[in-house]
Structures are given as structure tokens and as C-alpha cells.
Design a protein around this motif. Structure first.
Motif, PDB file in Angstrom:
ATOM      1  N   HIS A   1      -7.230  -8.309   5.549  1.00 60.83           N
ATOM      2  CA  HIS A   1      -6.068  -9.158   5.847  1.00 60.83           C
ATOM      3  C   HIS A   1      -6.271  -9.981   7.121  1.00 60.83           C
ATOM      4  O   HIS A   1      -5.671 -11.039   7.278  1.00 60.83           O
ATOM      5  CB  HIS A   1      -4.801  -8.305   6.010  1.00 60.83           C
ATOM      6  CG  HIS A   1      -4.283  -7.772   4.711  1.00 60.83           C
ATOM      7  ND1 HIS A   1      -3.785  -8.570   3.708  1.00 60.83           N
ATOM      8  CD2 HIS A   1      -4.181  -6.497   4.260  1.00 60.83           C
ATOM      9  CE1 HIS A   1      -3.389  -7.813   2.696  1.00 60.83           C
ATOM     10  NE2 HIS A   1      -3.631  -6.560   3.000  1.00 60.83           N
TER      11      HIS A   1
ATOM     12  N   HIS B   1       0.796  -1.228   0.000  1.00 66.48           N
ATOM     13  CA  HIS B   1       0.000   0.000   0.000  1.00 66.48           C
ATOM     14  C   HIS B   1       0.827   1.275   0.000  1.00 66.48           C
ATOM     15  O   HIS B   1       0.488   2.223  -0.698  1.00 66.48           O
ATOM     16  CB  HIS B   1      -0.993  -0.017   1.158  1.00 66.48           C
ATOM     17  CG  HIS B   1      -1.925  -1.165   1.052  1.00 66.48           C
ATOM     18  ND1 HIS B   1      -2.764  -1.318  -0.018  1.00 66.48           N
ATOM     19  CD2 HIS B   1      -2.106  -2.256   1.833  1.00 66.48           C
ATOM     20  CE1 HIS B   1      -3.437  -2.449   0.118  1.00 66.48           C
ATOM     21  NE2 HIS B   1      -3.049  -3.033   1.229  1.00 66.48           N
TER      22      HIS B   1
ATOM     23  N   HIS C   1      -3.527  -9.752  -1.238  1.00 65.02           N
ATOM     24  CA  HIS C   1      -3.166  -9.358  -2.606  1.00 65.02           C
ATOM     25  C   HIS C   1      -1.713  -9.761  -2.796  1.00 65.02           C
ATOM     26  O   HIS C   1      -0.827  -8.942  -2.790  1.00 65.02           O
ATOM     27  CB  HIS C   1      -3.374  -7.851  -2.819  1.00 65.02           C
ATOM     28  CG  HIS C   1      -3.035  -7.006  -1.634  1.00 65.02           C
ATOM     29  ND1 HIS C   1      -1.741  -6.663  -1.302  1.00 65.02           N
ATOM     30  CD2 HIS C   1      -3.812  -6.475  -0.669  1.00 65.02           C
ATOM     31  CE1 HIS C   1      -1.748  -5.930  -0.203  1.00 65.02           C
ATOM     32  NE2 HIS C   1      -2.987  -5.803   0.221  1.00 65.02           N
TER      33      HIS C   1
ATOM     34  N   ASP D   1      -8.848  -2.621   4.081  1.00 64.85           N
ATOM     35  CA  ASP D   1      -7.726  -3.556   4.185  1.00 64.85           C
ATOM     36  C   ASP D   1      -7.750  -4.398   5.459  1.00 64.85           C
ATOM     37  O   ASP D   1      -6.902  -5.281   5.649  1.00 64.85           O
ATOM     38  CB  ASP D   1      -6.408  -2.789   4.078  1.00 64.85           C
ATOM     39  CG  ASP D   1      -5.349  -3.594   3.337  1.00 64.85           C
ATOM     40  OD1 ASP D   1      -5.692  -4.230   2.324  1.00 64.85           O
ATOM     41  OD2 ASP D   1      -4.191  -3.607   3.788  1.00 64.85           O
TER      42      ASP D   1
ATOM     43  N   GLU E   1      -1.494  -5.312   7.156  1.00 61.92           N
ATOM     44  CA  GLU E   1      -0.868  -6.233   6.223  1.00 61.92           C
ATOM     45  C   GLU E   1       0.084  -7.200   6.901  1.00 61.92           C
ATOM     46  O   GLU E   1       0.131  -8.369   6.576  1.00 61.92           O
ATOM     47  CB  GLU E   1      -0.125  -5.430   5.158  1.00 61.92           C
ATOM     48  CG  GLU E   1      -0.085  -6.139   3.842  1.00 61.92           C
ATOM     49  CD  GLU E   1       0.243  -5.188   2.706  1.00 61.92           C
ATOM     50  OE1 GLU E   1       0.253  -3.963   2.936  1.00 61.92           O
ATOM     51  OE2 GLU E   1       0.492  -5.676   1.611  1.00 61.92           O
TER      52      GLU E   1
ATOM     53  N   ARG F   1      -7.631  -7.042  -5.126  1.00 66.23           N
ATOM     54  CA  ARG F   1      -7.351  -8.173  -4.237  1.00 66.23           C
ATOM     55  C   ARG F   1      -7.345  -9.448  -5.074  1.00 66.23           C
ATOM     56  O   ARG F   1      -7.802  -9.470  -6.206  1.00 66.23           O
ATOM     57  CB  ARG F   1      -8.403  -8.288  -3.126  1.00 66.23           C
ATOM     58  CG  ARG F   1      -8.687  -7.004  -2.384  1.00 66.23           C
ATOM     59  CD  ARG F   1      -9.419  -7.236  -1.070  1.00 66.23           C
ATOM     60  NE  ARG F   1      -8.473  -7.575  -0.017  1.00 66.23           N
ATOM     61  CZ  ARG F   1      -7.761  -6.669   0.674  1.00 66.23           C
ATOM     62  NH1 ARG F   1      -7.914  -5.392   0.452  1.00 66.23           N
ATOM     63  NH2 ARG F   1      -6.915  -7.054   1.593  1.00 66.23           N
TER      64      ARG F   1
HETATM   65 ZN   LIG Z   1      -3.488  -4.827   2.011  1.00 69.95          ZN
END
Ligand SMILES: [Zn+2]
Length: 379
Positions: free
Chosen positions: A262, A94, A321, A259, A192, A307
Motif C-alpha cells: 500500500h 484485512h 485492492h 501489505d 492500508e 490485489r
Molecule cells: Zn491491504
């Protein structure tokens, strides 16, 4: 890859023609929508909204996903030029992807390191070429790791011509003097990897941002923070304060709630999509109601990338991703407001790095080191 990307672009196009009534566009068929002239250029405002971590079409631009994004489909798309095939050929992290969007070059910096972009940012081109003050370019960023995104370390530019960056979590940390009880859900930072936990800071500088720039007392800010449910809601609140108090001509907001995928909880991921949908409408409405912005603002909305697809053996579907498959690289962009044709959908491919040259043509600066090219349907 290319055939799969085309397929994704076409299915988005067909969905939008049906669900939002968009017309299939061709740049060659009509005159440029672009508003030229020095007076218009001086007043023009650009707001860019990016999502750190996009969503798949199953949960958004498709018959099964449309219920999650009613505002994007029914309130915004009919006013927009919608690009259904935006390819990201860079690194799918990101920070590095958002930096690439902001420089118009696929950056190769370490995604998990708070370093500046290598190439000049859109903010530096804008301020240098148009001789604009620091108050005219602002970034509101979700993660503590984004605090260097406003200015590159390119020698010919990196001399104080970047955007000012506000990190709402740092403001919150400063306002609460580091005792964050009751605000933990607003401080969750990187989804992440648990191995990367950028330092949460916030001190005198952030308190000055609150009081001098946003014109918010610590108590009012804390009271408002108690009413919001996510980091992105806090970011949009800050962005609206910036619009009211500073009226930057170039305002860049990066959101990150989606996000949470994740973490693996599908329901939280869908909640993030629905919230993001609502916040995009809120920003558009703010641009219509603020006198400095009404009538002269162009809003861009685009995820940094997508994704993984469910069918890819190496991926984890909505959660990550990681594969670099077509689904994770083929995203979309919506442009609406001043100088944009309404209700159009375009499925010709463009790249993530084409954003900065497009903004340059619209605002009259020259992103000389960008490797993208202006999107002809917008200029
Ligand atoms: Zn991510």
C-alpha cells in the motif's frame, strides 16, 4: 468475473503442473485421504496461515514471479493439495476478511474497528464441540486491530470459548515499557490507511503472556526482537514458542508484511513476498520437528484475498485492492501434511468461507452457522 476467475485458476494450475510437477486432481477418482478414528482425531493438529494482503500471480505463481517464492513452489507445493481458485465474495479489508475466514460467513463488520466477529468463530466451535481448554486454540495476529478476532459476540457462543489472541506488537510494547527505540520497524501496524491507527497497548497482561505462557524473559524477548527484520518474523517466532510451550491443536497465524505494498514501493512488496515464502517453510519445518506436531499436523496456507490487476482502470496494480476485480477476489489455498493428498492441484472453484467447514469435518466439530461447505478433496 467468473470467467476471469476460471482463467486465473487455470493459469495457476498450468504453471504449478509445470514448475512444481503437480498432478491434476479429481476428488472422485481416489479414496478419501482423510484419516479417521478417535485416536487420530484426538492428536490432530491444525495450523492455519493467512496473509493479510495477498500477492498477484505476476510476482508469485507464474514464470515471472516464481523466483520470489522458491519454497512455496519447490518445498511445499509438491507435498500439498493446491486449490487454484478460491473466491472471496466478501468485503476486501484485512480484518473483516480474516474474520470471515475464521467464521465461515462473509462478515460485514467495520474493517477499521476492533470489534468481535458477528458469527461464531472456528475456535468457539472447536472448543465447545470437542470440550477443549483455552490453551488449545491460539491466534497470533499482526495488527492491533485484530485483538477481538478470537471470539465472536454471538450470544450462544460468546462466553469465554474463543481462542486466546497474542499480538506480538503488544508484547514488544510491554517488554520495552513503551519506549520503543530500536524496534520501530517491528511496530508498523496498518498499511492500508494512515487514518486508522489502533492503539498500541501492552502492560501487565502481556508481560504475563511472555513469562507464563511463552516462557520468555523480557530480556530474552527483547534480545530476540533485535534480530528480526519484520513484524511477521516476530509473529512466527511467537508462534514457534507457542508450539513449543503450549502445543495448541488449533493455531492460527495471520501475516501482514506483504501489505506494505500500500505504501507504493514495489521492492518492499517483493521483499515481503520473499520473506513470507521463507516464513511459511519455517512454520512447516517447525511442525515437522516439534514432537507434538510431527506426523499429525495439517497446515493450511491462504491469502485473505488478492490485489488489483494492472489493467483495471480503477485500480493501482500491486499497490491496492480496491476494485473488487477478479484478480483481487480470486486467490488460492494450499493444504499439506496429515490426511492430505500430496502433489495435487485442483482448479474447481471454492470459496473463502469453505475453510471453516473443512476444518470442522477434519477435526470433528460442527460449524453450524457457517455458510460455506467442506472442500470435498480434503475430506
Ligand atoms: Zn491491504
Amino acid at each position: 468475473m467468473s470467467a476471469q476467475s476460471e482463467h486465473l485458476g487455470r493459469s495457476r494450475r498450468d504453471f504449478l503442473r509445470g514448475a512444481a510437477g503437480l498432478a491434476l486432481g479429481s476428488a472422485s477418482l481416489s479414496a478419501s485421504p482423510f484419516i479417521r478414528g478417535a485416536a487420530a482425531a484426538a492428536k490432530r493438529k491444525i495450523i492455519v496461515v493467512t496473509f493479510g494482503g495477498g500477492a498477484r500471480d505476476q510476482e508469485t505463481f507464474s514464470s515471472s514471479g516464481q523466483e520470489n517464492i522458491p519454497h512455496l513452489i519447490h518445498d511445499l507445493a509438491p507435498r500439498a493439495s493446491f486449490f487454484t481458485q478460491v473466491i472471496n465474495q466478501g468485503i476486501l479489508g484485512h480484518y473483516v476478511a480474516t474474520a470471515s475466514l475464521a467464521t465461515g460467513v462473509y462478515e460485514t463488520l467495520n474493517n477499521f474497528s476492533a470489534v468481535p466477529p458477528e458469527h461464531p468463530t472456528v475456535f468457539e466451535y472447536f472448543r465447545k464441540d470437542l470440550n477443549r481448554p483455552a490453551s488449545d486454540a491460539w491466534v497470533v495476529a499482526p495488527s492491533n486491530g485484530f485483538n477481538r478476532i478470537g471470539e465472536s459476540d454471538a450470544r450462544s457462543f460468546g462466553n469465554g470459548l474463543g481462542a486466546r489472541v497474542v499480538l506480538p506488537k503488544h508484547l514488544l510494547n510491554a517488554a520495552t515499557s513503551g519506549s520503543n527505540s530500536g524496534f520501530g520497524h517491528l511496530l508498523h501496524d496498518n498499511y492500508e490507511t494512515p487514518l486508522y491507527t489502533p492503539q498500541l497497548v501492552g502492560g501487565e497482561f502481556e508481560l504475563q503472556q511472555l513469562e507464563m505462557i511463552l516462557k520468555l524473559s523480557v530480556d530474552d524477548f527483547k534480545a530476540h526482537a533485535l534480530t528480526v527484520s519484520s513484524p511477521d518474523e516476530l509473529s512466527v517466532y511467537i508462534a514457534r514458542r507457542l508450539m513449543r510451550e503450549q502445543s495448541p491443536s488449533l493455531l492460527w497465524i495471520t501475516m501482514h508484511d506483504i501489505d506494505v505494498a500500500h505504501a507504493g514501493a514495489y521492492s518492499l512488496y517483493v521483499d515481503g513476498i520473499r520473506r513470507t515464502d521463507r516464513l511459511c517453510l519455517e512454520l512447516w519445518q517447525a511442525a515437522q520437528s516439534e514432537p507434538e506436531y510431527a506426523g499429525n499436523t495439517t497446515l493450511f496456507i491462504l491469502p485473505d484475498f488478492g490485489r488489483d490487476a494492472d489493467e483495471d482502470a480503477g485500480g493501482n496494480g500491486f499497490q491496492h485492492h480496491r476494485t473488487g476485480d477478479a484478480a483481487s477476489r480470486t486467490t488460492w489455498m494450499m493444504a499439506l501434511g496429515a490426511g492430505v493428498r500430496e502433489g495435487m492441484v485442483y482448479d474447481q472453484p471454492m470459496q473463502s468461507i469453505d475453510l471453516v467447514p473443512t476444518l470442522g469435518t477434519m477435526m470433528g466439530f460442527s460449524p453450524s452457522l457457517s455458510q460455506g461447505k467442506p472442500v470435498k478433496e480434503l475430506v
